[in-house]
Scaffold this motif. Structure first.
Motif: not given
Length: 543
Positions: A431-439, A460-465, A384-391, A426-428
């Motif tokens: 999810f299985e796989l997400y697409f994100r970006s970091l600045s 915590g911010l380490n979402y993937t473990g 299951e892939v999630i990402y920010r809608a509209g991106n 993400s924080k909870q």
């Protein structure tokens, strides 16, 4: 802006949208001048003096005597001490800032000069000079009018978290500080910057107005301290097509993050180019896929590696970024050659390799997909892939992954999520796989909050473990006592190797910024550093 800022709290914001506005409200001791891409003193009078003593290093600052809060009172070392307490104290929502300042053990105030103070820091690392000054200073008078934190010492907060957590005054302060008001109420969002938040209509716009007689106008030889526009309005437009239409109708002065294809079309419109300049500075935005390693389906790194081989990053770049991106092997920008691991090869698209890795991970391919016994239960490999809608960048990446995975009979479900829901999931760890970006930036490389297992818990911010004992050790050294840049380079290159091996975070590319700025403005200070331009510096061209 595509979305509202999640919060404007200078301690726990996480989005670029928030940083853009916080930069206008609050100031740090040091910051980047986007006109030169160099670090300069902002609240500080000058760069700190540095004194190394065995196991500690002393950084001494003096705040500009002109610096004032919104009520006209001076910015003092007490405000810096208060901010450190907020950043280090337990019970507070400070997970983003706390690890950045972990190396600061104490602060010494100068009894004879209320603007002078010294940070006492553990060990020495080249980045410490920047990090000691790179956090927003809070007004103690406004954030803690009851002096609930006054009795606490920074050294006690650094050393004794559990004991301090029982402090009743701290509990009272935490209950107040953790409320949404500290990230949304204009009466609290008042710093030493040149602007105040006038109005915030959620989902519509945020308006900032320039302070009358701002102190920054009264300094000499400080061209980087600016508050030129009288009013700045940020329009919230979630749909990029609508935003582009507003730009072409001359309803926006600035639009950033323009999709590559649309940017190319703008380049060809002569009438548009008469009114707007287009800019493409090298940015520090890192695009990646994150896999939840806690999920039993993805606990074996070979499974994650297989998914990495199905991404096809080069195709993703061609489809969504055209020539405005650079593939990367890791979280370090390729442009930072000193730290980038050029010995690593990007994980290429290879269905055969992916199939082999899945077999090694004990998945069995059957007529209707891949199956494996996990904890006594027969499980099918689905994603299951999630990402920010509209991106559209993430949407294209998800579509390419789905298509490549289908050739191996791996079902991929794609879902665009509203920004707040995506962040919550993400924080909870839902999810299985997400697409994100970091600045990021080219000055500091402390990834501890994002990658250390200490930050892999719920919220915590380490979402993937992600994390191994070796990667944790490397992150601890980088954030603490790295002796020199050469050693830092060795550690960062090794970290990139571990990240590629673990494949919890699958790197894709770093982008070039794409923005349009109306030609009636000058001194725009366009930069690859966030927020990409300094709107406080804008001036109107003389006709």
């Amino acid at each position: 802006m595509a979305v509202d800022p999640e919060t404007l709290n200078p301690v726990n914001y996480s989005r670029a949208e928030s940083l853009q506005i916080i930069n206008l409200l609050f100031q740090s001791l040091l910051s980047a001048d986007l006109g030169t891409n160099t670090i300069k003193p902002f609240l500080a009078e000058a760069m700190p003096s540095v004194e190394r003593q065995d196991s500690i290093t002393l950084f001494t600052y003096e705040i500009r005597k002109e610096a004032e809060w919104t009520d006209g009172s001076p910015v003092t070392a007490q405000d810096v001490a208060f901010t450190l307490k907020v950043a280090k104290a337990p019970l507070l929502n400070n997970e983003s800032l706390k690890p950045q300042l972990e190396f600061i053990k104490d602060i010494r105030l100068d009894a004879g000069n209320p603007q002078r103070f010294t940070f006492v820091c553990s060990g020495f690392a080249p980045e410490m000079e920047l990090l000691t000054g790179d956090f927003f200073i809070l007004p103690a008078y406004l954030y803690d009018p009851e002096n609930l934190l006054l009795h606490l010492n920074v050294a006690d907060l650094h050393n004794g978290q559990q004991a301090v957590a029982q402090d009743e005054k701290l509990k009272t302060f935490a209950a107040q500080f953790n409320t949404p008001a500290f990230g949304h109420d204009p009466r609290l969002l008042q710093g030493s910057g040149g602007y105040v938040l006038e109005n915030w209509q959620n989902g519509q716009y945020l308006t900032l107005t320039r302070k009358k007689d701002w102190w920054g106008n009264n300094t000499s030889n400080t061209q980087h301290l600016t508050a030129n526009p009288q009013r700045v309005s940020f329009q919230v437009i979630p749909d990029i097509t609508t935003a582009l239409l507003a730009l072409q109708n001359r309803q926006l002065d600035v639009l950033e993050n323009i999709p590559a294809h649309e940017f190319e079309q703008l380049r060809k419109q002569e009438s548009f180019l008469k009114d707007y300049n287009l800019h493409t500075p090298d940015a520090y935005d890192f695009y990646y896929a994150g896999i939840n390693t806690r999920n039993p389906k993805f606990s074996d790194k070979r499974t994650r590696q297989a998914i990495a081989h199905l991404l096809d990053v080069n195709n993703i770049i061609q489809v969504s970024q055209m020539s405005y991106a650079t593939p990367t092997v890791g979280i370090i920008p390729p442009s930072v050659k000193e730290f980038y691991n050029s010995n690593l090869q990007p994980i290429n698209h290879d269905a055969n390799k992916a199939s082999t890795l899945l077999q090694e991970a004990e998945w069995i391919r059957e007529a209707d997909g891949w199956f494996k016994n996990i904890d006594g239960k027969r499980e099918q490999l689905t994603v299951e892939v999630i990402y920010r809608a509209g991106n559209t960048n993430f949407e294209n990446a998800a579509a390419i992954l789905k298509q490549n995975a289908s050739h191996l009979d791996i079902p991929v479900q794609v879902q665009g999520e509203e920004s707040t829901l995506l962040s919550s999931r993400s924080k909870q760890h839902n999810f299985e796989l997400y697409f994100r970006s970091l600045s990021g930036n080219p000055f500091a490389f402390n990834f501890k909050p994002l990658l250390h297992t200490a930050y892999a818990g719920m919220g915590g911010l380490n979402y993937t473990g992600f994390g191994t004992s070796e990667s944790d050790s490397i992150l601890d050294k980088i954030s603490g006592t790295v002796p020199d840049r050469e050693q830092q380079a060795v550690l960062l290159r090794r970290l990139q190797e571990i990240m590629q091996e673990e494949a919890a975070i699958i790197p894709m590319y770093y982008t070039k910024e794409r923005l349009a700025v109306h030609r009636r403005f000058t001194n725009t200070k366009v930069s690859g550093l966030k927020p990409g331009y300094d709107v406080s510096a804008f001036t109107l061209k003389q006709e």
